[in-house]
Design a protein around this motif. Structure first.
Motif, PDB file in Angstrom:
ATOM      1  N   GLY A 183       0.796  -1.222   0.000  1.00  9.80           N
ATOM      2  CA  GLY A 183       0.000   0.000   0.000  1.00  9.80           C
ATOM      3  C   GLY A 183       0.830   1.275   0.000  1.00  9.80           C
ATOM      4  O   GLY A 183       0.336   2.344   0.341  1.00  9.80           O
ATOM      5  N   GLN A 184       2.089   1.187  -0.426  1.00  9.55           N
ATOM      6  CA  GLN A 184       2.944   2.369  -0.455  1.00  9.55           C
ATOM      7  C   GLN A 184       2.799   3.077  -1.797  1.00  9.55           C
ATOM      8  O   GLN A 184       2.429   2.474  -2.791  1.00  9.55           O
ATOM      9  N   THR A 185       3.116   4.356  -1.798  1.00  9.82           N
ATOM     10  CA  THR A 185       3.149   5.074  -3.072  1.00  9.82           C
ATOM     11  C   THR A 185       4.491   4.801  -3.730  1.00  9.82           C
ATOM     12  O   THR A 185       5.489   4.522  -3.058  1.00  9.82           O
ATOM     13  N   ALA A 186       4.519   4.888  -5.043  1.00 11.41           N
ATOM     14  CA  ALA A 186       5.767   4.642  -5.775  1.00 11.41           C
ATOM     15  C   ALA A 186       6.831   5.659  -5.370  1.00 11.41           C
ATOM     16  O   ALA A 186       7.977   5.305  -5.112  1.00 11.41           O
ATOM     17  N   ALA A 187       6.446   6.939  -5.305  1.00  8.72           N
ATOM     18  CA  ALA A 187       7.414   7.988  -4.968  1.00  8.72           C
ATOM     19  C   ALA A 187       7.954   7.804  -3.549  1.00  8.72           C
ATOM     20  O   ALA A 187       9.160   7.904  -3.309  1.00  8.72           O
TER      21      ALA A 187
END
Length: 173
Positions: free
Chosen positions: A148-152
């Motif tokens: 559930g992490q953002t790519a950035a």
């Protein structure tokens, strides 16, 4: 766990890990086929001589053409092998540079209570610049999407240090 392909930044090619092996196998197969064709032509030439059949000049030309084709195929295969080695070396150098950049980021941000805010600010700035390519980064790095992490956010905190590439590799075809 590493992919079977090395992803390069935009503007580079993707080189499969077994490409050099397949090039060698392809060259060996082509070499065997061309040699067999040349041997067959030489055998036909011997048969014609034994039977005093005219037209051996044509077979000599065929043999010469087959040998020339073999030399061209070998040269082309060697060029492709060298290109693959060059791209693989460039990819590894870029991966090392990304890892060093990630380590520098980690050292610059530091630890402590303010570090999380600095990480979030860096991730937001990276996302505004399109770094990394969101869709591709999450597709290639399934662990990031599953967590559930953002790519950035992942790239700035962990991905660069791990040597993960921020952009998709161009189509090799």
């Amino acid at each position: 766990m590493e992919d079977t392909k090395t992803n390069l930044p935009a503007g580079e090619a993707t080189i499969p890990a077994g490409d050099a092996v397949s090039l060698r196998a392809e060259t060996a197969l082509l070499h065997r086929r061309l040699l067999a064709m040349a041997r067959g032509a030489e055998g036909r030439l011997r048969d014609q001589r034994a039977a005093n059949v005219l037209g051996t000049h044509h077979l000599r030309d065929e043999i010469a053409a087959l040998r020339a084709a073999l030399r061209r195929a070998e040269a082309a295969s060697e060029r492709r092998r060298l290109e693959a080695e060059t791209l693989r070396a460039r990819s590894e150098a870029q991966r090392a540079a990304l890892q060093a950049m990630g380590q520098l980021l980690a050292e610059a941000v530091g630890t402590g209570e303010e570090a999380e805010a600095r990480w979030l600010a860096l991730a937001a700035r990276a996302a505004e610049m399109g770094l990394p390519h969101e869709e591709t980064y999450l597709e290639v790095n399934g662990d990031v999407a599953r967590d559930g992490q953002t790519a950035a956010g992942h790239y700035i905190r962990f991905g660069a240090r791990a040597g993960r590439f921020p952009h998709p590799a161009p189509d090799a075809g």
